[in-house]
Design a protein around this motif. Structure first.
Motif, PDB file in Angstrom:
ATOM      1  N   ASP A   1      12.532   3.770  -3.828  1.00  0.00           N
ATOM      2  CA  ASP A   1      12.475   4.923  -2.935  1.00  0.00           C
ATOM      3  C   ASP A   1      11.232   5.771  -3.180  1.00  0.00           C
ATOM      4  OD1 ASP A   1      14.925   4.252  -1.785  1.00  0.00           O
ATOM      5  OD2 ASP A   1      16.050   5.403  -3.294  1.00  0.00           O
ATOM      6  N   ASP A   2      10.580   5.573  -4.336  1.00  0.00           N
ATOM      7  CA  ASP A   2       9.455   6.433  -4.699  1.00  0.00           C
ATOM      8  C   ASP A   2       8.103   5.765  -4.485  1.00  0.00           C
ATOM      9  OD1 ASP A   2       9.695   4.544  -6.693  1.00  0.00           O
ATOM     10  OD2 ASP A   2       9.308   5.940  -8.342  1.00  0.00           O
ATOM     11  N   ALA A   3       8.072   4.619  -3.779  1.00  0.00           N
ATOM     12  CA  ALA A   3       6.809   3.910  -3.570  1.00  0.00           C
ATOM     13  C   ALA A   3       6.818   3.200  -2.229  1.00  0.00           C
ATOM     14  CB  ALA A   3       6.572   2.898  -4.691  1.00  0.00           C
ATOM     15  N   GLU A   4       5.641   3.079  -1.639  1.00  0.00           N
ATOM     16  CA  GLU A   4       5.476   2.308  -0.418  1.00  0.00           C
ATOM     17  C   GLU A   4       4.067   1.742  -0.393  1.00  0.00           C
ATOM     18  OE1 GLU A   4       6.171   5.189   2.637  1.00  0.00           O
ATOM     19  OE2 GLU A   4       4.054   5.811   2.707  1.00  0.00           O
ATOM     20  N   VAL A   5       3.881   0.660   0.336  1.00  0.00           N
ATOM     21  CA  VAL A   5       2.562   0.039   0.446  1.00  0.00           C
ATOM     22  C   VAL A   5       1.842   0.655   1.640  1.00  0.00           C
ATOM     23  CG1 VAL A   5       1.274  -2.104   0.743  1.00  0.00           C
ATOM     24  CG2 VAL A   5       3.404  -2.097  -0.586  1.00  0.00           C
ATOM     25  N   SER A   6       0.754   1.338   1.347  1.00  0.00           N
ATOM     26  CA  SER A   6      -0.051   1.954   2.397  1.00  0.00           C
ATOM     27  C   SER A   6      -0.996   0.945   3.032  1.00  0.00           C
ATOM     28  CB  SER A   6      -0.849   3.125   1.817  1.00  0.00           C
ATOM     29  OG  SER A   6      -1.706   3.697   2.773  1.00  0.00           O
ATOM     30  N   LEU A   7      -1.532   0.044   2.200  1.00  0.00           N
ATOM     31  CA  LEU A   7      -2.405  -1.012   2.703  1.00  0.00           C
ATOM     32  C   LEU A   7      -2.475  -2.125   1.680  1.00  0.00           C
ATOM     33  CD1 LEU A   7      -5.642  -1.072   1.407  1.00  0.00           C
ATOM     34  CD2 LEU A   7      -5.440   1.257   2.267  1.00  0.00           C
ATOM     35  N   ALA A   8      -2.772  -3.323   2.149  1.00  0.00           N
ATOM     36  CA  ALA A   8      -2.907  -4.487   1.279  1.00  0.00           C
ATOM     37  C   ALA A   8      -4.099  -5.303   1.737  1.00  0.00           C
ATOM     38  CB  ALA A   8      -1.638  -5.343   1.314  1.00  0.00           C
ATOM     39  N   VAL A   9      -4.901  -5.761   0.789  1.00  0.00           N
ATOM     40  CA  VAL A   9      -6.079  -6.559   1.129  1.00  0.00           C
ATOM     41  C   VAL A   9      -6.112  -7.815   0.274  1.00  0.00           C
ATOM     42  CG1 VAL A   9      -7.419  -4.515   1.792  1.00  0.00           C
ATOM     43  CG2 VAL A   9      -7.617  -5.423  -0.536  1.00  0.00           C
ATOM     44  N   ASN A  10      -6.850  -8.798   0.762  1.00  0.00           N
ATOM     45  CA  ASN A  10      -7.010 -10.052   0.037  1.00  0.00           C
ATOM     46  C   ASN A  10      -8.369 -10.652   0.375  1.00  0.00           C
ATOM     47  OD1 ASN A  10      -5.360 -11.945  -1.715  1.00  0.00           O
ATOM     48  ND2 ASN A  10      -6.225 -13.364  -0.223  1.00  0.00           N
ATOM     49  N   ARG A  11      -9.000 -11.267  -0.602  1.00  0.00           N
ATOM     50  CA  ARG A  11     -10.341 -11.798  -0.391  1.00  0.00           C
ATOM     51  C   ARG A  11     -10.323 -13.089   0.413  1.00  0.00           C
ATOM     52  NH1 ARG A  11     -14.894 -11.339  -4.903  1.00  0.00           N
ATOM     53  NH2 ARG A  11     -14.607  -9.222  -4.147  1.00  0.00           N
ATOM     54  N   ASP A  12      -9.336 -13.939   0.184  1.00  0.00           N
ATOM     55  CA  ASP A  12      -9.269 -15.222   0.883  1.00  0.00           C
ATOM     56  C   ASP A  12      -8.521 -15.072   2.207  1.00  0.00           C
ATOM     57  OD1 ASP A  12     -10.557 -16.463  -1.249  1.00  0.00           O
ATOM     58  OD2 ASP A  12      -8.656 -16.788  -2.296  1.00  0.00           O
ATOM     59  N   PRO A  13      -9.076 -15.582   3.305  1.00  0.00           N
ATOM     60  CA  PRO A  13      -8.395 -15.490   4.598  1.00  0.00           C
ATOM     61  C   PRO A  13      -7.243 -16.490   4.684  1.00  0.00           C
ATOM     62  CG  PRO A  13     -10.404 -16.771   4.830  1.00  0.00           C
ATOM     63  CD  PRO A  13     -10.383 -16.279   3.406  1.00  0.00           C
ATOM     64  N   GLY A  14      -6.442 -16.330   5.708  1.00  0.00           N
ATOM     65  CA  GLY A  14      -5.410 -17.339   5.951  1.00  0.00           C
ATOM     66  C   GLY A  14      -4.000 -16.808   5.904  1.00  0.00           C
ATOM     67  N   VAL A  15      -3.762 -15.677   5.209  1.00  0.00           N
ATOM     68  CA  VAL A  15      -2.430 -15.083   5.149  1.00  0.00           C
ATOM     69  C   VAL A  15      -2.493 -13.721   5.811  1.00  0.00           C
ATOM     70  CG1 VAL A  15      -0.545 -14.312   3.675  1.00  0.00           C
ATOM     71  CG2 VAL A  15      -1.911 -16.312   3.016  1.00  0.00           C
TER      72      VAL A  15
ATOM     73  N   MET B   1       8.626  12.561  -4.656  1.00  0.00           N
ATOM     74  CA  MET B   1       7.342  12.202  -4.089  1.00  0.00           C
ATOM     75  C   MET B   1       7.220  10.687  -3.978  1.00  0.00           C
ATOM     76  SD  MET B   1       3.517  12.640  -5.617  1.00  0.00           S
ATOM     77  CE  MET B   1       3.722  11.066  -6.460  1.00  0.00           C
ATOM     78  N   THR B   2       6.659  10.221  -2.894  1.00  0.00           N
ATOM     79  CA  THR B   2       6.449   8.795  -2.686  1.00  0.00           C
ATOM     80  C   THR B   2       4.989   8.460  -2.933  1.00  0.00           C
ATOM     81  OG1 THR B   2       8.219   8.651  -1.050  1.00  0.00           O
ATOM     82  CG2 THR B   2       6.566   6.897  -1.037  1.00  0.00           C
ATOM     83  N   VAL B   3       4.726   7.528  -3.846  1.00  0.00           N
ATOM     84  CA  VAL B   3       3.355   7.103  -4.112  1.00  0.00           C
ATOM     85  C   VAL B   3       2.982   6.013  -3.101  1.00  0.00           C
ATOM     86  CG1 VAL B   3       4.085   5.385  -5.841  1.00  0.00           C
ATOM     87  CG2 VAL B   3       1.753   6.268  -5.866  1.00  0.00           C
ATOM     88  N   ARG B   4       1.824   6.169  -2.476  1.00  0.00           N
ATOM     89  CA  ARG B   4       1.366   5.239  -1.452  1.00  0.00           C
ATOM     90  C   ARG B   4       0.352   4.287  -2.089  1.00  0.00           C
ATOM     91  NH1 ARG B   4       0.532  10.061   0.096  1.00  0.00           N
ATOM     92  NH2 ARG B   4      -1.704   9.772   0.430  1.00  0.00           N
ATOM     93  N   LEU B   5       0.683   3.021  -2.125  1.00  0.00           N
ATOM     94  CA  LEU B   5      -0.101   2.041  -2.864  1.00  0.00           C
ATOM     95  C   LEU B   5      -1.082   1.299  -1.965  1.00  0.00           C
ATOM     96  CD1 LEU B   5       2.800   0.404  -4.907  1.00  0.00           C
ATOM     97  CD2 LEU B   5       1.374   2.361  -5.571  1.00  0.00           C
ATOM     98  N   ALA B   6      -2.292   1.104  -2.475  1.00  0.00           N
ATOM     99  CA  ALA B   6      -3.251   0.169  -1.889  1.00  0.00           C
ATOM    100  C   ALA B   6      -3.320  -1.016  -2.827  1.00  0.00           C
ATOM    101  CB  ALA B   6      -4.625   0.817  -1.740  1.00  0.00           C
ATOM    102  N   ILE B   7      -2.857  -2.166  -2.386  1.00  0.00           N
ATOM    103  CA  ILE B   7      -2.725  -3.334  -3.254  1.00  0.00           C
ATOM    104  C   ILE B   7      -3.828  -4.336  -2.934  1.00  0.00           C
ATOM    105  CG2 ILE B   7      -1.259  -5.279  -3.908  1.00  0.00           C
ATOM    106  CD1 ILE B   7       1.141  -3.498  -3.321  1.00  0.00           C
ATOM    107  N   THR B   8      -4.622  -4.685  -3.933  1.00  0.00           N
ATOM    108  CA  THR B   8      -5.642  -5.722  -3.781  1.00  0.00           C
ATOM    109  C   THR B   8      -5.066  -7.061  -4.231  1.00  0.00           C
ATOM    110  OG1 THR B   8      -6.517  -5.306  -6.009  1.00  0.00           O
ATOM    111  CG2 THR B   8      -7.485  -4.043  -4.187  1.00  0.00           C
ATOM    112  N   GLY B   9      -5.700  -8.140  -3.811  1.00  0.00           N
ATOM    113  CA  GLY B   9      -5.181  -9.461  -4.179  1.00  0.00           C
ATOM    114  C   GLY B   9      -3.753  -9.638  -3.725  1.00  0.00           C
ATOM    115  N   ALA B  10      -3.467  -9.208  -2.492  1.00  0.00           N
ATOM    116  CA  ALA B  10      -2.085  -9.101  -2.027  1.00  0.00           C
ATOM    117  C   ALA B  10      -1.349 -10.432  -1.959  1.00  0.00           C
ATOM    118  CB  ALA B  10      -2.050  -8.424  -0.655  1.00  0.00           C
ATOM    119  N   THR B  11      -2.069 -11.539  -1.798  1.00  0.00           N
ATOM    120  CA  THR B  11      -1.391 -12.829  -1.682  1.00  0.00           C
ATOM    121  C   THR B  11      -1.283 -13.563  -3.014  1.00  0.00           C
ATOM    122  OG1 THR B  11      -3.418 -14.068  -1.175  1.00  0.00           O
ATOM    123  CG2 THR B  11      -2.266 -13.041   0.671  1.00  0.00           C
TER     124      THR B  11
END
Length: 259
Positions: A26-40, A1-11
């Protein structure tokens, strides 16, 4: 099984480590990533979205687990969003107030929440033995020294506080026996637990417990050479948590195996 990660503070430091860790597994992937500060706009090829869009992204992407290593205030907000979306949350942020911890615990009544101050397996091993060491040496002096990079905000570290609780439980004392640093005329009282926080350079993290008396000393030390060890543990925790029922968990639960 692959765990789909939502990562905060990505930068941030840990956000980048988590993205790199997932890319190498092989068992993980990034589904979405967010960050509070713009620019990256991206990190290692992963698109970074505004943190304000987290709630809508959780509904759209349906990740397995939110993984957060940001700050206390933002962490509470992100876990609340995860609870609203029905997505489990792994929290490695430290420095929470009692009120903020209560908010995280409230979320665990709706989703699985795993809160840990440290995701290194070696630290968990240290937590497992430090109480026995102190209990087996009654009357010996105990000092704790922790060292971190110069950008760390909270002191003592969350890991140091976890170690202190193990020591205090073994001694049967409250946290009022902690002595934070010493200055001027400050003789040691029987039963004091010295606590010293060092902040310098880019030290990843080091914790040492000194137990001394009777012309001998015991030192228990954990040193992290890379933040990658924390990222690996956090992804392991996310994969485990994705299979759990709602409730409150810590990293020790992961290492104990399946429930």
């Amino acid at each position: 099984m692959t765990v789909r990660l939502a990562i905060t503070g990505a930068t941030g430091r840990m956000g980048r480590e988590l993205i790199a860790e997932a890319a190498g597994r092989d068992d993980a992937e990034v589904s979405l990533a967010v960050n509070r500060d713009p620019g990256v706009e991206s990190v290692d090829g992963v698109a970074v979205h505004p943190a304000a869009d987290l709630a809508s992204l959780l509904a759209e992407r349906e990740p397995s687990v939110v993984v957060d290593f940001t700050g206390p205030e933002s962490s509470v907000e992100y876990v609340a969003a995860a609870a609203e979306a029905g997505v489990p949350a792994v929290v490695g942020t430290t420095g929470f107030s009692d009120e903020q911890l209560d908010a995280l615990r409230a979320a665990s009544e709706e989703i699985p929440v795993l809160k840990a101050a440290n995701f290194a397996r070696g630290v968990q091993a240290l937590l497992d033995v430090v109480g026995d060491a102190v209990a087996n040496l009654p009357g010996y002096d105990v000092e704790l020294v922790e060292t971190h990079h110069n950008a760390k905000r909270d002191a003592p570290s969350g890991t140091a506080k976890s170690i202190l609780r193990e020591i205090e439980d073994a001694r049967g004392v409250d946290d009022d026996r902690r002595v934070h640093g010493r200055q001027g005329e400050a003789p040691r009282e029987d039963g004091d637990i010295g606590v010293h926080a060092l902040r310098a350079g880019d030290v990843t993290g080091e914790h040492e417990v000194l137990v001394a008396g009777n012309s001998e000393e015991v030192r228990l030390t954990h040193r992290a050479e890379s933040r990658g060890v924390f990222a690996a543990g956090a992804v392991d925790a996310a994969a485990w948590l994705s299979q759990q029922e709602l409730g409150w968990y810590d990293f020790g639960d992961v290492l104990e195996g399946p429930r």
